[in-house]
Design a protein around this motif. Structure first.
Motif, PDB file in Angstrom:
ATOM      1  N   MET A  98      37.477  49.397  55.760  1.00 47.66           N
ATOM      2  CA  MET A  98      37.800  48.647  54.547  1.00 47.66           C
ATOM      3  C   MET A  98      36.800  48.995  53.452  1.00 47.66           C
ATOM      4  SD  MET A  98      38.379  44.564  53.918  1.00 47.66           S
ATOM      5  CE  MET A  98      38.728  43.934  52.259  1.00 47.66           C
ATOM      6  N   LEU A  99      37.348  49.305  52.295  1.00 45.57           N
ATOM      7  CA  LEU A  99      36.523  49.613  51.116  1.00 45.57           C
ATOM      8  C   LEU A  99      36.339  48.329  50.315  1.00 45.57           C
ATOM      9  CD1 LEU A  99      35.245  51.780  49.185  1.00 45.57           C
ATOM     10  CD2 LEU A  99      37.533  52.009  48.157  1.00 45.57           C
ATOM     11  N   VAL A 100      35.098  47.958  50.050  1.00 50.05           N
ATOM     12  CA  VAL A 100      34.812  46.708  49.316  1.00 50.05           C
ATOM     13  C   VAL A 100      33.883  46.993  48.139  1.00 50.05           C
ATOM     14  CG1 VAL A 100      35.041  45.333  51.439  1.00 50.05           C
ATOM     15  CG2 VAL A 100      32.770  46.069  50.679  1.00 50.05           C
ATOM     16  N   PRO A 101      33.920  46.121  47.145  1.00 55.75           N
ATOM     17  CA  PRO A 101      33.061  46.301  45.978  1.00 55.75           C
ATOM     18  C   PRO A 101      31.675  45.669  46.174  1.00 55.75           C
ATOM     19  CG  PRO A 101      34.540  44.456  45.593  1.00 55.75           C
ATOM     20  CD  PRO A 101      34.835  44.959  46.977  1.00 55.75           C
ATOM     21  N   THR A 102      30.682  46.163  45.433  1.00 60.36           N
ATOM     22  CA  THR A 102      29.321  45.628  45.530  1.00 60.36           C
ATOM     23  C   THR A 102      28.923  44.843  44.285  1.00 60.36           C
ATOM     24  OG1 THR A 102      28.364  47.604  44.517  1.00 60.36           O
ATOM     25  CG2 THR A 102      28.524  47.593  46.918  1.00 60.36           C
ATOM     26  N   ASN A 103      29.900  44.603  43.379  1.00 61.38           N
ATOM     27  CA  ASN A 103      29.521  44.043  42.074  1.00 61.38           C
ATOM     28  C   ASN A 103      29.545  42.519  42.000  1.00 61.38           C
ATOM     29  OD1 ASN A 103      32.298  43.975  42.269  1.00 61.38           O
ATOM     30  ND2 ASN A 103      32.648  44.379  40.100  1.00 61.38           N
ATOM     31  N   GLY A 104      29.351  41.862  43.133  1.00 63.27           N
ATOM     32  CA  GLY A 104      29.299  40.408  43.087  1.00 63.27           C
ATOM     33  C   GLY A 104      29.206  39.825  44.476  1.00 63.27           C
ATOM     34  N   TYR A 105      29.042  38.512  44.498  1.00 64.30           N
ATOM     35  CA  TYR A 105      28.825  37.789  45.738  1.00 64.30           C
ATOM     36  C   TYR A 105      30.025  37.891  46.685  1.00 64.30           C
ATOM     37  CZ  TYR A 105      27.832  33.775  48.724  1.00 64.30           C
ATOM     38  OH  TYR A 105      27.616  32.965  49.801  1.00 64.30           O
ATOM     39  N   PHE A 106      31.234  37.808  46.137  1.00 58.93           N
ATOM     40  CA  PHE A 106      32.405  37.687  47.012  1.00 58.93           C
ATOM     41  C   PHE A 106      32.848  39.012  47.624  1.00 58.93           C
ATOM     42  CE2 PHE A 106      32.304  33.638  44.789  1.00 58.93           C
ATOM     43  CZ  PHE A 106      32.335  32.798  45.886  1.00 58.93           C
ATOM     44  N   ALA A 111      32.991  42.021  52.926  1.00 59.18           N
ATOM     45  CA  ALA A 111      32.386  42.962  53.873  1.00 59.18           C
ATOM     46  C   ALA A 111      32.054  42.248  55.184  1.00 59.18           C
ATOM     47  CB  ALA A 111      31.129  43.582  53.263  1.00 59.18           C
ATOM     48  N   SER A 112      31.446  41.054  55.094  1.00 63.62           N
ATOM     49  CA  SER A 112      31.092  40.319  56.328  1.00 63.62           C
ATOM     50  C   SER A 112      32.336  40.020  57.150  1.00 63.62           C
ATOM     51  CB  SER A 112      30.442  38.973  56.003  1.00 63.62           C
ATOM     52  OG  SER A 112      29.373  39.147  55.136  1.00 63.62           O
ATOM     53  N   MET A 113      33.392  39.613  56.480  1.00 60.97           N
ATOM     54  CA  MET A 113      34.614  39.262  57.219  1.00 60.97           C
ATOM     55  C   MET A 113      35.256  40.501  57.843  1.00 60.97           C
ATOM     56  SD  MET A 113      36.384  36.331  54.907  1.00 60.97           S
ATOM     57  CE  MET A 113      35.655  34.692  54.722  1.00 60.97           C
ATOM     58  N   ALA A 114      35.238  41.610  57.106  1.00 62.43           N
ATOM     59  CA  ALA A 114      35.839  42.848  57.643  1.00 62.43           C
ATOM     60  C   ALA A 114      35.083  43.301  58.893  1.00 62.43           C
ATOM     61  CB  ALA A 114      35.830  43.944  56.577  1.00 62.43           C
ATOM     62  N   ARG A 115      33.748  43.184  58.850  1.00 62.98           N
ATOM     63  CA  ARG A 115      32.951  43.578  60.029  1.00 62.98           C
ATOM     64  C   ARG A 115      33.284  42.696  61.222  1.00 62.98           C
ATOM     65  NH1 ARG A 115      28.591  43.817  56.342  1.00 62.98           N
ATOM     66  NH2 ARG A 115      28.475  45.966  55.572  1.00 62.98           N
ATOM     67  N   ARG A 116      33.379  41.382  60.984  1.00 60.87           N
ATOM     68  CA  ARG A 116      33.704  40.467  62.089  1.00 60.87           C
ATOM     69  C   ARG A 116      35.088  40.735  62.650  1.00 60.87           C
ATOM     70  NH1 ARG A 116      30.688  34.925  61.809  1.00 60.87           N
ATOM     71  NH2 ARG A 116      28.795  35.636  60.788  1.00 60.87           N
ATOM     72  N   ALA A 117      35.970  41.300  61.818  1.00 63.78           N
ATOM     73  CA  ALA A 117      37.315  41.635  62.290  1.00 63.78           C
ATOM     74  C   ALA A 117      37.300  42.948  63.079  1.00 63.78           C
ATOM     75  CB  ALA A 117      38.269  41.737  61.101  1.00 63.78           C
ATOM     76  N   GLY A 118      36.124  43.567  63.177  1.00 68.42           N
ATOM     77  CA  GLY A 118      36.018  44.821  63.928  1.00 68.42           C
ATOM     78  C   GLY A 118      36.186  46.048  63.056  1.00 68.42           C
ATOM     79  N   GLY A 119      36.185  45.850  61.742  1.00 65.03           N
ATOM     80  CA  GLY A 119      36.361  46.977  60.839  1.00 65.03           C
ATOM     81  C   GLY A 119      35.038  47.641  60.469  1.00 65.03           C
ATOM     82  N   ASP A 120      35.148  48.856  59.949  1.00 63.81           N
ATOM     83  CA  ASP A 120      33.986  49.537  59.373  1.00 63.81           C
ATOM     84  C   ASP A 120      34.063  49.325  57.869  1.00 63.81           C
ATOM     85  OD1 ASP A 120      33.130  50.672  61.826  1.00 63.81           O
ATOM     86  OD2 ASP A 120      34.749  52.154  61.643  1.00 63.81           O
ATOM     87  N   VAL A 121      32.910  49.069  57.278  1.00 62.22           N
ATOM     88  CA  VAL A 121      32.897  48.766  55.852  1.00 62.22           C
ATOM     89  C   VAL A 121      32.289  49.920  55.066  1.00 62.22           C
ATOM     90  CG1 VAL A 121      31.831  47.262  54.116  1.00 62.22           C
ATOM     91  CG2 VAL A 121      32.836  46.276  56.192  1.00 62.22           C
ATOM     92  N   VAL A 122      32.968  50.309  54.012  1.00 67.97           N
ATOM     93  CA  VAL A 122      32.418  51.290  53.068  1.00 67.97           C
ATOM     94  C   VAL A 122      32.476  50.641  51.678  1.00 67.97           C
ATOM     95  CG1 VAL A 122      32.956  53.363  54.404  1.00 67.97           C
ATOM     96  CG2 VAL A 122      34.689  52.410  52.872  1.00 67.97           C
ATOM     97  N   GLU A 123      31.651  51.146  50.769  1.00 72.29           N
ATOM     98  CA  GLU A 123      31.506  50.430  49.499  1.00 72.29           C
ATOM     99  C   GLU A 123      31.787  51.295  48.280  1.00 72.29           C
ATOM    100  OE1 GLU A 123      27.425  49.198  49.930  1.00 72.29           O
ATOM    101  OE2 GLU A 123      28.017  47.254  50.789  1.00 72.29           O
ATOM    102  N   VAL A 124      32.309  50.627  47.253  1.00 66.57           N
ATOM    103  CA  VAL A 124      32.379  51.255  45.936  1.00 66.57           C
ATOM    104  C   VAL A 124      31.453  50.435  45.041  1.00 66.57           C
ATOM    105  CG1 VAL A 124      34.617  50.065  45.525  1.00 66.57           C
ATOM    106  CG2 VAL A 124      33.845  51.832  43.942  1.00 66.57           C
ATOM    107  N   ASP A 125      30.540  51.136  44.381  1.00 59.86           N
ATOM    108  CA  ASP A 125      29.464  50.459  43.657  1.00 59.86           C
ATOM    109  C   ASP A 125      29.785  50.194  42.205  1.00 59.86           C
ATOM    110  OD1 ASP A 125      27.602  50.282  45.721  1.00 59.86           O
ATOM    111  OD2 ASP A 125      27.021  52.391  45.468  1.00 59.86           O
ATOM    112  N   ALA A 126      29.308  49.042  41.758  1.00 59.10           N
ATOM    113  CA  ALA A 126      29.206  48.729  40.332  1.00 59.10           C
ATOM    114  C   ALA A 126      28.141  47.653  40.260  1.00 59.10           C
ATOM    115  CB  ALA A 126      30.534  48.223  39.765  1.00 59.10           C
ATOM    116  N   PRO A 127      27.390  47.595  39.165  1.00 54.41           N
ATOM    117  CA  PRO A 127      26.364  46.562  39.070  1.00 54.41           C
ATOM    118  C   PRO A 127      26.975  45.166  38.973  1.00 54.41           C
ATOM    119  CG  PRO A 127      26.135  48.194  37.295  1.00 54.41           C
ATOM    120  CD  PRO A 127      27.444  48.454  37.968  1.00 54.41           C
ATOM    121  N   TRP A 128      26.210  44.152  39.396  1.00 55.73           N
ATOM    122  CA  TRP A 128      26.611  42.760  39.207  1.00 55.73           C
ATOM    123  C   TRP A 128      26.762  42.532  37.709  1.00 55.73           C
ATOM    124  CZ3 TRP A 128      25.688  37.968  42.413  1.00 55.73           C
ATOM    125  CH2 TRP A 128      25.766  38.243  43.790  1.00 55.73           C
ATOM    126  N   GLY A 129      27.899  41.986  37.308  1.00 50.56           N
ATOM    127  CA  GLY A 129      28.111  41.723  35.887  1.00 50.56           C
ATOM    128  C   GLY A 129      29.003  42.764  35.254  1.00 50.56           C
TER     129      GLY A 129
END
Ligand SMILES: *Cc1c(COP(=O)(O)O)cnc(C)c1O
Length: 401
Positions: A98-106, A111-129
């Motif tokens: 699962m690809l998730v964003p890094t630009n905020g809390y949610f 990412a935490s939920m995807a890992r608990r579901a047994g998934g691998d997490v990868v990220e697409v970056d943007a600054p908070w804000g």
């Protein structure tokens, strides 16, 4: 301390009289009196024929609000995070990426939920804000080839509205990834078109722009997404949130799975009736107009918004804390002096922003003028360089437009 063997003196635990707050934080928002009234009506059984009718109505109203024809549109028992976990925990299978964003809390919670579901997490970056850039999402899709792409449409931690949603979903579909959208702070508050924008799965919460108490949380899945869920090799790790089981209750069968939170379903039904009465597009326009007046007031008194105008989120206004001011003290003072709730920043924006909601029944002229006046007063009394009068006039002019 009272132990199990002691008698309790119930006169010391008084009848509930919570303070009368004005809720202008990141949720819950002020609840409409009609919704509160719906919650005092008698319970029926969750399999009662009359309740089955109510379930149908809630589903129909949810489809209207999400702008979708998805048959699979239900309220999940629990708060927004339950709908979020139902989405991620069912769509992400062990071994999926699962690809998730890094630009905020949610995005972090995704990412935490995807890992608990047994998934691998990868990220697409943007600054908070800041929002995600479509080009960066495309690059990440090409690099990681994820099965699922999640993004946050309205990031409550930063006050950023993700623009270009259709571009993001098109890119994800080019790579055969399903799209999960967090619409907790956008549903019923800012433009959201699940079908037109090709979002496969969207989850939300009732206590933000729907102005309903937390407890039954909207979720919608396309047929394609539901096909993936129903053909999983391994059961979802949560029994309670297993959509293939919930299908027995919310699908045609109406069989017992767990007891629906009847009162919360009543509340959601009334909150959604209010949405339909107002008209969804009119409701989006109201949020934009009222939050626009709030923003004008902030800028008018000399404060700065954290998000640029192109991706300003009307339902959650992130306002920079002025120099030399302690945000926590301001929030405490607003609560104490004005019975007014706004929130401070978190994560990368801790100490840097106030988070001022303008959601649902809280998005009214009276609340907006109140928050501008109260914040101006408190900041001035703490020695901040603000002009509260100019703030109030700017709000008033914006409201008169
Ligand atoms: C509030 C919120 C959630 C979580 O909802 P809860 O009802 O607190 O569980 C998830 N995503 C976003 C963007 C939110 O604002």
């Amino acid at each position: 301390m009272t132990g199990a063997d002691d008698k309790i003196d119930v006169s010391e635990i008084e009848e509930l009289t919570p303070p009368d707050r004005t809720l202008m934080g990141p949720g819950p928002s002020d609840v409409h009196p009609r919704v509160l009234r719906a919650m005092t009506t008698p319970l029926v059984g969750h399999l009662d024929p009359s309740f089955v009718e109510i379930m149908n109505e809630v589903q129909e109203l949810l489809r209207y609000t999400f702008r979708t024809d998805n048959q699979w549109t239900i309220p999940v028992s629990g708060t927004g995070s339950a709908a979020m976990e139902a989405a991620i925990g069912n769509v992400v299978e062990p071994g999926d990426t699962m690809l998730v964003p890094t630009n905020g809390y949610f995005g972090g919670r995704m990412a935490s939920m995807a890992r608990r579901a047994g998934g691998d997490v990868v990220e697409v970056d943007a600054p908070w804000g800041e929002p995600l850039e479509p080009a960066n999402v495309s690059d990440a899709l090409a690099e990681y080839d994820p099965d699922v792409f999640g993004f946050v449409h309205a990031e409550t931690s930063t006050g950023v509205l993700q623009p270009n949603v259709s571009e993001l979903t098109a890119a994800a579909h080019d790579h055969d990834a399903l799209v999960i959208a967090d619409t907790v702070t956008s549903l019923g508050g800012v433009e959201l078109r699940v079908d037109d924008w090709d979002i496969d799965v969207a989850y939300s919460g009732p206590q933000k722009c729907l102005s309903c108490p937390p407890g039954a949380s909207p979720l919608t899945l396309s047929e394609t997404a539901m096909e993936k869920v129903l053909s999983r090799e391994e059961d979802s790790r949560s029994w309670y949130l297993d959509l293939s089981l919930l299908e027995g209750y919310w699908g045609d069968e109406r069989a017992y799975h767990h007891t629906a939170p009847v009162t919360n379903v009543y509340a959601l039904r009334e909150a959604l009736r209010l949405v339909a009465e107002e008209g969804i597009e009119q409701r989006w326009a109201r949020h934009e107009r009222l939050a626009g007046a709030l923003k004008a007031g902030m800028e008018g008194m000399g404060l700065e918004m954290n998000a640029s105008d192109e991706y300003w989120l009307p339902s959650l206004n992130a306002v920079r804390v002025p120099d030399g001011i302690d945000d926590g003290e301001v929030c405490a003072e607003l609560l104490e002096r004005y019975d007014l709730e706004v929130a401070s920043g978190l994560g990368d924006l801790d100490g840097e922003i106030f988070r001022i909601g303008c959601m649902g029944h809280s998005a009214r002229p009276k609340n907006v003028v109140y928050v501008v006046t109260a914040l101006g007063d408190v900041l001035e009394s703490m020695g901040a360089d603000v002009d509260p009068g100019a703030g109030v006039s700017a709000t008033r002019s914006a409201l008169e437009e």
